[in-house]
Design an enzyme around this catalytic site. Structure first.
Site, short mmCIF file in Angstrom:
data_model
loop_
_atom_site.label_atom_id
_atom_site.label_comp_id
_atom_site.label_asym_id
_atom_site.label_seq_id
_atom_site.Cartn_x
_atom_site.Cartn_y
_atom_site.Cartn_z
N SER A 144 -59.37 -32.55 41.64
CA SER A 144 -58.63 -31.93 42.72
C SER A 144 -57.81 -32.70 43.65
O SER A 144 -58.08 -34.13 43.43
CB SER A 144 -59.65 -31.15 43.63
OG SER A 144 -59.24 -30.78 44.77
N TYR A 157 -67.31 -29.33 48.61
CA TYR A 157 -66.15 -29.26 47.58
C TYR A 157 -65.81 -30.65 47.44
O TYR A 157 -65.31 -31.16 46.42
CB TYR A 157 -64.98 -28.49 48.01
CG TYR A 157 -63.93 -28.29 46.90
CD1 TYR A 157 -64.05 -27.32 45.76
CD2 TYR A 157 -62.65 -28.66 46.93
CE1 TYR A 157 -63.20 -26.92 44.91
CE2 TYR A 157 -61.74 -28.47 46.09
CZ TYR A 157 -62.08 -27.77 45.24
OH TYR A 157 -61.10 -27.62 43.88
P1 NAP Z 1 -60.61 -19.36 40.14
O1 NAP Z 1 -59.63 -18.48 39.94
O2 NAP Z 1 -61.69 -19.02 41.23
O3 NAP Z 1 -61.51 -19.48 38.77
C1 NAP Z 1 -62.95 -20.15 38.63
C2 NAP Z 1 -63.42 -20.02 37.45
O4 NAP Z 1 -64.81 -20.77 37.53
C3 NAP Z 1 -63.68 -18.51 37.16
O5 NAP Z 1 -63.54 -18.44 35.92
C4 NAP Z 1 -65.01 -18.26 37.63
O6 NAP Z 1 -65.73 -17.17 37.12
C5 NAP Z 1 -65.84 -19.71 37.16
N1 NAP Z 1 -66.94 -19.89 37.71
C6 NAP Z 1 -67.22 -20.01 39.08
N2 NAP Z 1 -68.78 -20.19 39.22
C7 NAP Z 1 -69.34 -20.18 37.95
C8 NAP Z 1 -70.51 -20.21 37.63
N3 NAP Z 1 -71.46 -20.24 38.31
N4 NAP Z 1 -70.76 -20.08 36.30
C9 NAP Z 1 -69.70 -19.90 35.42
N5 NAP Z 1 -68.39 -19.74 35.80
C10 NAP Z 1 -67.99 -19.84 37.07
O7 NAP Z 1 -60.06 -20.59 40.51
P2 NAP Z 1 -59.17 -21.81 39.96
O8 NAP Z 1 -58.27 -22.04 41.02
O9 NAP Z 1 -58.84 -21.24 38.56
O10 NAP Z 1 -60.13 -23.04 39.72
C11 NAP Z 1 -60.58 -23.70 38.44
C12 NAP Z 1 -60.86 -25.01 38.79
O11 NAP Z 1 -59.49 -25.85 39.35
C13 NAP Z 1 -61.79 -25.19 39.64
O12 NAP Z 1 -62.67 -26.44 39.30
C14 NAP Z 1 -61.37 -25.46 40.73
O13 NAP Z 1 -62.19 -26.30 41.90
C15 NAP Z 1 -59.98 -26.57 40.52
N6 NAP Z 1 -58.99 -26.56 41.19
C16 NAP Z 1 -58.18 -25.54 41.75
C17 NAP Z 1 -57.10 -25.71 42.57
C18 NAP Z 1 -56.28 -24.55 42.83
O14 NAP Z 1 -55.32 -24.89 43.69
N7 NAP Z 1 -56.47 -23.37 42.65
C19 NAP Z 1 -56.92 -27.09 42.88
C20 NAP Z 1 -57.79 -28.06 42.39
C21 NAP Z 1 -58.85 -27.58 41.62
P3 NAP Z 1 -65.82 -15.87 37.82
O15 NAP Z 1 -64.49 -15.13 37.40
O16 NAP Z 1 -66.87 -15.25 37.29
O17 NAP Z 1 -66.00 -16.14 39.35
#
Ligand code: NAP
Length: 252
Positions: A144, A157
């Site tokens: 991140s 986080y």
């Molecule tokens: P998202 O749309 O909220 O997706 C998160 C994913 O993680 C979903 O598939 C969710 O499943 C899964 N997940 C959460 N808790 C879980 C658990 N206990 N067991 C299994 N799966 C679980 O978020 P995203 O933005 O795509 O994030 C993906 C990654 O990128 C994360 O690590 C996040 O911190 C990182 N990230 C995101 C951003 C951003 O700007 N979006 C920036 C930096 C880093 P469910 O659908 O079942 O909840």
């Protein structure tokens, strides 16, 4: 494998949190490069599996709630049982909890650190054991901007993603000699469920977009190329690196 060093034909990837957002986009990008994909998560990644099969690659759902480390060994075993081997692990599943540091609860600390850091380490361990025994592999952790910066109102986080940076380097140091590369991708501000609250807050949204040199939120598909690169033979000598895909955010 042909002469294209980015070709992932014949490789088997595991992507956690593959049902939506960044995980879905990375799973599809790996498949477009030729990989077959185990789509891991607590919500079945039916749409992702359908998209990958449309591309002509194999895809399987592996159900696992990664809020504890209980399922990690099974995730590896089930992937190998269903798809034959395991070459690439993408640790993408993650959560965020927002509150002022003075009010932050132990529950919000534990939930985020357990999912974003503890389960990531133990899934790396389970996959790493398999990769070391089979002669090599690729691990890509999703970091991140808060691997580099402090952020605000997200203490667990920031701790978890800063931890991902250190863990990625440690594992790279230990496993490089086994042909296992361990790297991370640090997404900038990407439009997903994870950032829905920020996008919905007009003032925060305007401040964020104004600070991004590219002038827009990232799309999950913007992460695909970095993932394919780090998963491929082209990145065989890339170790312990945290690759920002952020529209220039960190450069500013
Ligand atoms: P998202 O749309 O909220 O997706 C998160 C994913 O993680 C979903 O598939 C969710 O499943 C899964 N997940 C959460 N808790 C879980 C658990 N206990 N067991 C299994 N799966 C679980 O978020 P995203 O933005 O795509 O994030 C993906 C990654 O990128 C994360 O690590 C996040 O911190 C990182 N990230 C995101 C951003 C951003 O700007 N979006 C920036 C930096 C880093 P469910 O659908 O079942 O909840």
């Amino acid at each position: 494998m042909g002469s294209n060093p980015f070709d992932l034909s014949g490789r088997i990837a595991v992507v956690t949190g593959a049902n939506t957002g960044i995980g879905q986009a990375i799973a599809v990008a790996l498949a477009e490069a030729g990989a077959d994909v185990a789509c891991v998560g607590r919500t079945p990644a039916e749409e992702t599996v359908a998209r990958i099969r449309e591309i002509g690659r194999r895809a399987e759902i592996v159900s696992a709630d990664l809020s504890t480390i209980e399922p990690v060994a099974r995730v590896v075993d089930e992937t190998v049982a269903k798809l034959g081997r395991l070459d690439i692990l993408v640790n993408n599943a993650g959560i965020i909890r927002r509150a002022d540091a003075v009010d932050f609860t132990e529950a919000d600390w534990d939930a985020v650190v357990d999912t974003n850091l503890k389960s990531v380490f133990f899934l790396c361990q389970a996959a790493g054991r398999h990769m070391i025994a089979s002669g090599g592999g690729r691990i890509i952790n999703i970091a991140s901007m808060l691997t580099f910066q402090g952020g605000i109102r997200v203490p667990s986080y920031t701790a978890s993603k800063s931890g991902i940076g250190g863990l990625t380097k440690l594992l790279a140091n230990e496993w490089a000699k086994h042909g296992v590369t361990v790297n991370a991708i640090a997404p900038g501000y990407i439009a997903t469920n994870n950032t829905a609250a920020l996008q919905a807050d007009a003032a925060r949204n305007a401040a964020i977009v104004d600070r991004i040199p590219a002038g827009r939120w990232g799309d999950p598909a913007d992460l695909g190329g970095a993932a394919v690169f780090l998963a491929s033979d082209a990145a065989a000598y890339v170790q312990g690196h945290i690759l920002a895909v952020d529209g220039g955010w960190l450069a500013r």
